[in-house]
Design a protein around this motif. Structure first.
Motif, PDB file in Angstrom:
ATOM      1  N   ILE A 132     -23.357 -46.742  17.706  1.00  0.00           N
ATOM      2  CA  ILE A 132     -21.983 -47.010  17.303  1.00  0.00           C
ATOM      3  C   ILE A 132     -21.900 -48.444  16.801  1.00  0.00           C
ATOM      4  CG2 ILE A 132     -21.451 -47.442  19.745  1.00  0.00           C
ATOM      5  CD1 ILE A 132     -18.899 -46.383  17.065  1.00  0.00           C
ATOM      6  N   MET A 133     -21.412 -48.616  15.594  1.00  0.00           N
ATOM      7  CA  MET A 133     -21.183 -49.931  15.006  1.00  0.00           C
ATOM      8  C   MET A 133     -19.675 -50.183  15.025  1.00  0.00           C
ATOM      9  SD  MET A 133     -24.275 -50.784  14.241  1.00  0.00           S
ATOM     10  CE  MET A 133     -25.447 -49.677  15.054  1.00  0.00           C
ATOM     11  N   MET A 134     -19.246 -51.193  15.789  1.00  0.00           N
ATOM     12  CA  MET A 134     -17.825 -51.458  15.922  1.00  0.00           C
ATOM     13  C   MET A 134     -17.609 -52.921  16.311  1.00  0.00           C
ATOM     14  SD  MET A 134     -17.243 -49.445  19.563  1.00  0.00           S
ATOM     15  CE  MET A 134     -15.487 -49.362  19.291  1.00  0.00           C
ATOM     16  N   PRO A 135     -16.418 -53.472  16.051  1.00  0.00           N
ATOM     17  CA  PRO A 135     -16.145 -54.850  16.477  1.00  0.00           C
ATOM     18  C   PRO A 135     -16.197 -54.956  18.005  1.00  0.00           C
ATOM     19  CG  PRO A 135     -14.496 -54.074  14.904  1.00  0.00           C
ATOM     20  CD  PRO A 135     -15.292 -52.876  15.319  1.00  0.00           C
ATOM     21  N   PHE A 136     -16.664 -56.098  18.496  1.00  0.00           N
ATOM     22  CA  PHE A 136     -16.687 -56.322  19.940  1.00  0.00           C
ATOM     23  C   PHE A 136     -15.305 -56.829  20.369  1.00  0.00           C
ATOM     24  CE2 PHE A 136     -21.342 -57.229  18.981  1.00  0.00           C
ATOM     25  CZ  PHE A 136     -21.716 -55.922  19.241  1.00  0.00           C
ATOM     26  N   ASP A 137     -14.377 -55.915  20.414  1.00  0.00           N
ATOM     27  CA  ASP A 137     -12.983 -56.226  20.697  1.00  0.00           C
ATOM     28  C   ASP A 137     -12.553 -55.420  21.924  1.00  0.00           C
ATOM     29  OD1 ASP A 137     -10.201 -56.447  20.768  1.00  0.00           O
ATOM     30  OD2 ASP A 137     -10.006 -56.462  18.588  1.00  0.00           O
ATOM     31  N   SER A 172     -31.853 -44.325  15.217  1.00  0.00           N
ATOM     32  CA  SER A 172     -30.740 -43.417  15.509  1.00  0.00           C
ATOM     33  C   SER A 172     -30.765 -42.176  14.635  1.00  0.00           C
ATOM     34  CB  SER A 172     -29.401 -44.144  15.303  1.00  0.00           C
ATOM     35  OG  SER A 172     -29.276 -45.236  16.192  1.00  0.00           O
ATOM     36  N   ARG A 173     -30.396 -41.053  15.240  1.00  0.00           N
ATOM     37  CA  ARG A 173     -30.234 -39.814  14.475  1.00  0.00           C
ATOM     38  C   ARG A 173     -28.917 -39.825  13.723  1.00  0.00           C
ATOM     39  NH1 ARG A 173     -29.479 -36.393  11.610  1.00  0.00           N
ATOM     40  NH2 ARG A 173     -30.016 -34.184  11.677  1.00  0.00           N
ATOM     41  N   VAL A 174     -27.868 -40.372  14.349  1.00  0.00           N
ATOM     42  CA  VAL A 174     -26.554 -40.459  13.742  1.00  0.00           C
ATOM     43  C   VAL A 174     -25.980 -41.846  14.026  1.00  0.00           C
ATOM     44  CG1 VAL A 174     -24.198 -39.514  13.700  1.00  0.00           C
ATOM     45  CG2 VAL A 174     -26.147 -37.978  14.045  1.00  0.00           C
ATOM     46  N   VAL A 175     -25.288 -42.403  13.040  1.00  0.00           N
ATOM     47  CA  VAL A 175     -24.622 -43.704  13.201  1.00  0.00           C
ATOM     48  C   VAL A 175     -23.121 -43.486  13.016  1.00  0.00           C
ATOM     49  CG1 VAL A 175     -24.362 -46.047  12.299  1.00  0.00           C
ATOM     50  CG2 VAL A 175     -26.628 -44.958  12.340  1.00  0.00           C
ATOM     51  N   ILE A 176     -22.340 -43.925  14.006  1.00  0.00           N
ATOM     52  CA  ILE A 176     -20.885 -43.915  13.900  1.00  0.00           C
ATOM     53  C   ILE A 176     -20.435 -45.338  13.623  1.00  0.00           C
ATOM     54  CG2 ILE A 176     -18.706 -43.437  15.082  1.00  0.00           C
ATOM     55  CD1 ILE A 176     -20.260 -41.474  16.869  1.00  0.00           C
ATOM     56  N   ALA A 177     -19.595 -45.517  12.623  1.00  0.00           N
ATOM     57  CA  ALA A 177     -19.119 -46.852  12.246  1.00  0.00           C
ATOM     58  C   ALA A 177     -17.597 -46.875  12.293  1.00  0.00           C
ATOM     59  CB  ALA A 177     -19.614 -47.235  10.858  1.00  0.00           C
ATOM     60  N   ASP A 178     -17.056 -47.751  13.143  1.00  0.00           N
ATOM     61  CA  ASP A 178     -15.601 -47.909  13.247  1.00  0.00           C
ATOM     62  C   ASP A 178     -15.173 -49.056  12.335  1.00  0.00           C
ATOM     63  OD1 ASP A 178     -12.940 -48.175  13.937  1.00  0.00           O
ATOM     64  OD2 ASP A 178     -13.294 -47.806  16.069  1.00  0.00           O
ATOM     65  N   CYS A 179     -14.478 -48.709  11.261  1.00  0.00           N
ATOM     66  CA  CYS A 179     -14.062 -49.709  10.268  1.00  0.00           C
ATOM     67  C   CYS A 179     -12.743 -50.390  10.626  1.00  0.00           C
ATOM     68  CB  CYS A 179     -13.920 -49.048   8.900  1.00  0.00           C
ATOM     69  SG  CYS A 179     -15.458 -48.332   8.271  1.00  0.00           S
ATOM     70  N   THR A 180     -12.193 -50.067  11.776  1.00  0.00           N
ATOM     71  CA  THR A 180     -10.914 -50.650  12.190  1.00  0.00           C
ATOM     72  C   THR A 180     -10.990 -52.171  12.195  1.00  0.00           C
ATOM     73  OG1 THR A 180     -10.431 -48.718  13.563  1.00  0.00           O
ATOM     74  CG2 THR A 180      -9.244 -50.760  14.058  1.00  0.00           C
ATOM     75  N   ARG A 216     -29.655 -42.864   7.052  1.00  0.00           N
ATOM     76  CA  ARG A 216     -29.117 -42.260   8.266  1.00  0.00           C
ATOM     77  C   ARG A 216     -27.819 -41.500   7.981  1.00  0.00           C
ATOM     78  NH1 ARG A 216     -33.218 -42.784   8.785  1.00  0.00           N
ATOM     79  NH2 ARG A 216     -34.533 -44.097  10.108  1.00  0.00           N
ATOM     80  N   GLU A 217     -27.522 -40.538   8.830  1.00  0.00           N
ATOM     81  CA  GLU A 217     -26.241 -39.843   8.789  1.00  0.00           C
ATOM     82  C   GLU A 217     -25.190 -40.790   9.351  1.00  0.00           C
ATOM     83  OE1 GLU A 217     -25.598 -37.094   7.442  1.00  0.00           O
ATOM     84  OE2 GLU A 217     -27.457 -35.931   7.342  1.00  0.00           O
ATOM     85  N   VAL A 218     -24.200 -41.146   8.542  1.00  0.00           N
ATOM     86  CA  VAL A 218     -23.182 -42.112   8.945  1.00  0.00           C
ATOM     87  C   VAL A 218     -21.827 -41.410   8.995  1.00  0.00           C
ATOM     88  CG1 VAL A 218     -22.034 -44.296   8.423  1.00  0.00           C
ATOM     89  CG2 VAL A 218     -24.471 -44.007   7.892  1.00  0.00           C
ATOM     90  N   ILE A 219     -21.135 -41.555  10.128  1.00  0.00           N
ATOM     91  CA  ILE A 219     -19.777 -41.035  10.280  1.00  0.00           C
ATOM     92  C   ILE A 219     -18.830 -42.222  10.334  1.00  0.00           C
ATOM     93  CG2 ILE A 219     -18.206 -39.676  11.694  1.00  0.00           C
ATOM     94  CD1 ILE A 219     -20.634 -38.211  12.818  1.00  0.00           C
ATOM     95  N   LEU A 220     -17.911 -42.291   9.384  1.00  0.00           N
ATOM     96  CA  LEU A 220     -16.947 -43.387   9.328  1.00  0.00           C
ATOM     97  C   LEU A 220     -15.681 -42.986  10.071  1.00  0.00           C
ATOM     98  CD1 LEU A 220     -17.260 -44.399   5.549  1.00  0.00           C
ATOM     99  CD2 LEU A 220     -18.417 -45.443   7.516  1.00  0.00           C
ATOM    100  N   ILE A 221     -15.218 -43.877  10.964  1.00  0.00           N
ATOM    101  CA  ILE A 221     -13.946 -43.670  11.648  1.00  0.00           C
ATOM    102  C   ILE A 221     -13.101 -44.923  11.476  1.00  0.00           C
ATOM    103  CG2 ILE A 221     -15.020 -42.112  13.315  1.00  0.00           C
ATOM    104  CD1 ILE A 221     -14.784 -44.323  15.414  1.00  0.00           C
ATOM    105  N   ALA A 222     -11.800 -44.784  11.575  1.00  0.00           N
ATOM    106  CA  ALA A 222     -10.893 -45.930  11.441  1.00  0.00           C
ATOM    107  C   ALA A 222      -9.503 -45.517  11.900  1.00  0.00           C
ATOM    108  CB  ALA A 222     -10.841 -46.429   9.997  1.00  0.00           C
ATOM    109  N   GLN A 223      -8.749 -46.493  12.401  1.00  0.00           N
ATOM    110  CA  GLN A 223      -7.367 -46.227  12.791  1.00  0.00           C
ATOM    111  C   GLN A 223      -6.454 -46.165  11.565  1.00  0.00           C
ATOM    112  OE1 GLN A 223      -6.014 -48.660  16.122  1.00  0.00           O
ATOM    113  NE2 GLN A 223      -8.112 -48.712  16.935  1.00  0.00           N
TER     114      GLN A 223
END
Length: 279
Positions: free
Chosen positions: A156-161, A205-213, A231-238
């Motif tokens: 999971i790639m996301m801000p450390f918030d 990683s088999r799958v990478v999730i990236a939170d663009c929030t 890699r298989e990348v799944i983009l998520i965001a608020q």
């Protein structure tokens, strides 16, 4: 001309065997006639040819170039003593599969059956053509020569918030429920440089999730690395507005950071990951 030797589990030692009935499978008839006599197979001549040693498969299996030093026929098998040429880099089966006609391996099912074939092409000329187009390697971080993807690993790639901690906990619980592991870069401390830990995690990683929030620049950089590594990348965001213009043509999972929204996010990602993993 070269020998192609394919077995199920790969070549690890200095001695292995091959069923005599598998010798000359996927070999042109004129070549078979050249290396067969009334006395049987002319192994003395065959072992003079260079060899490509492969395990069955079309993915991350590693193939090596080498030679056969000795042989003996024992019952219904031929036992060979062999070694690898350390001056010739190993290569992946996926690379050979992508250039299968150059290697005179036009049939896909040849990659899934143990056999000994003789191919009427110049092995080293083909290897030169396959390897000379490699791109320049990165300078600010290292990537392994060969992929080593962990089929159970999601990053999971996301801000450390702290505000996003419930998102991380939700995704980690989802992964555990699917018998997978979810990791992010701050879980690791394998290298002095943080970027190397990030790249190594993405690469495995088999799958990478990236939170663009929040439009975090580090996350965008990591998405670029993941896409480059295939890699298989799944983009998520608020909010879809947090996703850069260059990525908006991709499917984006929007979510709300509350109990109901996180349950919905978990359900969507669980289904998506199951599809990617073929479950």
């Amino acid at each position: 001309m070269y020998n192609l030797l394919m077995i199920y589990s790969g070549w690890e030692g200095a001695r292995d065997s091959m069923p005599l009935s598998r010798v000359f499978e996927y070999t042109a008839e004129d070549i078979v006639e050249r290396y067969r006599s009334d006395a049987g197979i002319r192994f003395d001549d065959l072992i003079r040819l260079p060899c490509l040693f492969m395990a069955e498969g079309t993915g991350p299996e590693i193939a090596r170039v080498g030679r056969i030093f000795e042989y003996r026929v024992s019952g219904n098998e031929v036992v060979i003593e062999y070694g690898f040429d350390q001056t010739v880099p190993s290569l992946l089966n996926s690379t050979i599969f992508a250039h299968k006609r150059d290697f005179d391996m036009p049939h896909d099912f040849e990659f899934s059956r143990g056999h000994w074939a003789v191919k009427d092409v110049d092995l080293f000329k083909v290897l030169l053509g396959v390897t000379r187009s490699h791109r320049q390697r990165p300078r600010v971080f290292n990537i392994a020569e060969h992929e080593s993807i962990d089929a159970s690993l999601i990053s999971i790639m996301m801000p450390f918030d702290p505000v996003l901690l419930p998102v991380f906990e939700t995704l980690r619980a989802m992964a555990t429920g699917m018998r997978l592991r979810l990791r992010r870069a701050d879980d690791m401390w394998d290298n002095e440089a943080v970027i190397q830990d990030v790249v190594s995690l993405i690469d495995r990683s088999r799958v990478v999730i990236a939170d663009c929030t929040g439009r975090n620049s580090n996350v965008f950089y990591e998405v670029g690395i993941a896409h480059t590594l295939g890699r298989e990348v799944i983009l998520i965001a608020q909010s879809a507005n947090d996703v850069p213009f260059d990525l908006r043509h991709l499917r984006i999972v929007e979510y709300q950071n509350n109990q109901e929204g996180l349950v919905a996010l978990r359900d969507i990602l669980e289904n998506r990951i199951a599809d990617l993993l073929g479950r």
